[in-house]
Design a protein around this motif. Sequence first.
Motif, PDB file in Angstrom:
ATOM      1  N   HIS A  11       1.092  -1.232  -0.140  1.00  0.00           N
ATOM      2  CA  HIS A  11       0.413  -0.407   0.205  1.00  0.00           C
ATOM      3  C   HIS A  11       0.630   1.328   0.016  1.00  0.00           C
ATOM      4  N   PHE A  12       0.104   2.184  -0.817  1.00  0.00           N
ATOM      5  CA  PHE A  12       0.780   3.339  -0.985  1.00  0.00           C
ATOM      6  C   PHE A  12       0.565   4.520   0.052  1.00  0.00           C
ATOM      7  N   PHE A  13       0.829   4.868   1.035  1.00  0.00           N
ATOM      8  CA  PHE A  13       0.519   5.854   1.669  1.00  0.00           C
ATOM      9  C   PHE A  13       0.654   7.602   0.840  1.00  0.00           C
ATOM     10  N   MET A  14      -0.305   8.323   0.539  1.00  0.00           N
ATOM     11  CA  MET A  14      -0.057   9.522  -0.477  1.00  0.00           C
ATOM     12  C   MET A  14       0.223  10.416   1.206  1.00  0.00           C
ATOM     13  N   ILE A  15       1.747  11.252   0.774  1.00  0.00           N
ATOM     14  CA  ILE A  15       1.880  12.236   2.061  1.00  0.00           C
ATOM     15  C   ILE A  15       1.592  13.787   1.322  1.00  0.00           C
ATOM     16  N   TRP A  16       2.498  13.927   0.544  1.00  0.00           N
ATOM     17  CA  TRP A  16       3.183  15.149  -0.679  1.00  0.00           C
ATOM     18  C   TRP A  16       2.460  14.703  -1.728  1.00  0.00           C
ATOM     19  N   TYR A  17       1.866  16.343  -1.980  1.00  0.00           N
ATOM     20  CA  TYR A  17       1.429  17.090  -3.718  1.00  0.00           C
ATOM     21  C   TYR A  17       2.118  17.847  -3.448  1.00  0.00           C
ATOM     22  N   GLU A  18       3.771  17.923  -4.389  1.00  0.00           N
ATOM     23  CA  GLU A  18       3.658  19.393  -5.389  1.00  0.00           C
ATOM     24  C   GLU A  18       3.770  19.635  -6.911  1.00  0.00           C
ATOM     25  N   ARG A  19       3.776  20.276  -6.738  1.00  0.00           N
ATOM     26  CA  ARG A  19       3.275  21.529  -7.814  1.00  0.00           C
ATOM     27  C   ARG A  19       4.569  21.935  -9.111  1.00  0.00           C
ATOM     28  N   ASN A  20       5.895  22.212  -7.990  1.00  0.00           N
ATOM     29  CA  ASN A  20       7.084  22.716  -8.820  1.00  0.00           C
ATOM     30  C   ASN A  20       8.207  21.997  -8.789  1.00  0.00           C
ATOM     31  N   HIS A  21       8.678  20.968  -8.117  1.00  0.00           N
ATOM     32  CA  HIS A  21      10.169  20.021  -8.496  1.00  0.00           C
ATOM     33  C   HIS A  21      11.381  20.587  -6.966  1.00  0.00           C
ATOM     34  N   LYS A  22      10.165  21.242  -6.000  1.00  0.00           N
ATOM     35  CA  LYS A  22      11.258  21.272  -4.777  1.00  0.00           C
ATOM     36  C   LYS A  22      11.762  20.687  -3.885  1.00  0.00           C
ATOM     37  N   ILE A  23      11.530  19.547  -3.431  1.00  0.00           N
ATOM     38  CA  ILE A  23      11.158  18.850  -2.451  1.00  0.00           C
ATOM     39  C   ILE A  23      12.164  17.783  -2.830  1.00  0.00           C
ATOM     40  N   CYS A  24      12.972  17.821  -3.403  1.00  0.00           N
ATOM     41  CA  CYS A  24      13.954  17.187  -3.799  1.00  0.00           C
ATOM     42  C   CYS A  24      14.056  17.718  -4.930  1.00  0.00           C
ATOM     43  N   PRO A  25      15.180  19.233  -4.939  1.00  0.00           N
ATOM     44  CA  PRO A  25      15.196  19.752  -6.373  1.00  0.00           C
ATOM     45  C   PRO A  25      16.305  18.668  -7.212  1.00  0.00           C
ATOM     46  N   VAL A  26      16.952  18.842  -8.317  1.00  0.00           N
ATOM     47  CA  VAL A  26      17.072  17.934  -8.911  1.00  0.00           C
ATOM     48  C   VAL A  26      19.383  18.308  -8.739  1.00  0.00           C
ATOM     49  N   ASP A  27      19.868  19.265  -8.623  1.00  0.00           N
ATOM     50  CA  ASP A  27      20.672  19.285  -8.237  1.00  0.00           C
ATOM     51  C   ASP A  27      21.065  18.800  -6.600  1.00  0.00           C
ATOM     52  N   ASN A  28      19.798  18.010  -6.354  1.00  0.00           N
ATOM     53  CA  ASN A  28      20.265  17.424  -4.689  1.00  0.00           C
ATOM     54  C   ASN A  28      20.608  15.987  -5.185  1.00  0.00           C
ATOM     55  N   HIS A  29      20.646  15.168  -6.686  1.00  0.00           N
ATOM     56  CA  HIS A  29      20.419  13.845  -6.981  1.00  0.00           C
ATOM     57  C   HIS A  29      21.948  13.118  -6.916  1.00  0.00           C
TER      58      HIS A  29
END
Length: 190
Positions: A172-190
Motif C-alpha cells: 500500500h502507498f500512503f500519499m504524504i505530499w503533492y508538489e507542483r514545482n519539483h522543490k522537495i527534491c531539486p534536481v541538483d540534490n540527486h
Amino acid sequence: MKKLSKAEARIQRNIEKLAKTRDKNVRLSENIRIEDKYIRVSEAPSLEKNPRSTNPDNYKTCYFSWCHTRSDTAGDWGWNESRLWTDQEYSETIKPHMDAHRNDSWNEVETKTYSGRFKYRKLLNKYQPLDSLCGEAQTRWGELEGLAEFETLFRLRLGDKKRIWGIRLQHHFFMIWYERNHKICPVDNH
C-alpha cells in the motif's frame, strides 16, 4: 441390447467418468471467478511497526493500492506552495494518475520508465532517501506523527515538475505530499 466386450465396457465407463468430471468442473467453475493475475488486497496496512515477512519482495506481486489518509496538508512550504491540493487538482491530476496504477502490480509501478534527457530511459517512479530531500522537507518529515521511522520515501512522477511523495508499506502507498514545482527534491540534490 447387445452385451459389450470387456474393452468396450471399459471405454464406456471411461467416457461416463469423463462426462461426470466435466459436469462437476462446470458446476465448480461457475462458483469461482479469477479476475486478476496479481493479489488485490482491500485493506491498507497499519503504520505500526510489524515484523517483516520472510520475503521482503512479496509485495511486488500485489496490485498497487493507495490512500491519502496520512497526507500532510497543513500550511505552506517555504517557497510559497500550499501543501493542500485543490479539489480540481485532486479530481483532474492526483486521483486519475493514482487510479491509472490500479491494475498494475507493484513490480510494474517500480519499473516504469520514461525517455529522459538525452533520450536515456529513466525510472518514472522511484525510492528516494530522506536525506536527499531539501532541508525543509526533512524537518517537516520529522515533525509528522508516525513517519519518523521511515528513512526512504517513494516518489511518483506526474510529468515535468509535479510529484506525489509518500511511503510504501507492504503493498500500500500512503500519499504524504503533492508538489507542483519539483522543490522537495531539486534536481541538483540527486
